[in-house]
Motif scaffolding. Structure first.
Motif: not given
Length: 121
Positions: A23-33, A35-36, A38-42, A61-69
């Motif tokens: 759960e902690r690792a998942h939350k950390a990844f969600e925070a990273f994703a 931020a990514a 936000k950076a991409l939208s900028s 990025l969307s695919f990476a998030e789906a795969n990690v999830n």
């Protein structure tokens, strides 16, 4: 009477620790994703980034998030597995599902790249 072989039983404390770690690792990844994303939208403000390139980046990025999830979902299921057979079954289902998903993602990403190069030509 338990059908689970006592040799394969995982102590509850260890199982709880593993669940919380996932759960902690998942939350950390969600925070990273986040931020990514936000950076991409900028990058829309940058004249050197084409809309097609941004679309490819967003899609990747969307695919990476789906795969990690999906991997985190598997980890949560594995932590709760009752025996080695269930572990192997969960792993086999995950691999089969991910292969199909990756094939679809590859096609979609290839099409997005093709569109972005066509737009920029």
């Amino acid at each position: 009477m338990s059908l689970v072989d006592p040799i394969y039983q995982v102590p509850n404390d260890l199982r709880d620790f593993a669940e919380k770690s996932v759960e902690r690792a998942h939350k950390a990844f969600e925070a990273f994703a986040g931020a990514a994303q936000k950076a991409l939208s900028s990058t829309t403000d940058l004249p050197i980034v084409s809309p097609g390139a941004k679309d490819v980046g967003v899609k990747a990025l969307s695919f990476a998030e789906a795969n990690v999830n999906a991997a985190f979902d598997l980890a949560q299921k594995l932590v709760k597995a009752k025996d080695p057979q269930q572990v192997f079954q969960l792993q086999a289902e995950y691999v089969k599902s991910q292969l199909a998903t990756l094939q679809d993602q590859t096609k979609e990403l290839g099409a997005a790249i093709q569109r972005s190069t066509t737009i920029n030509s």
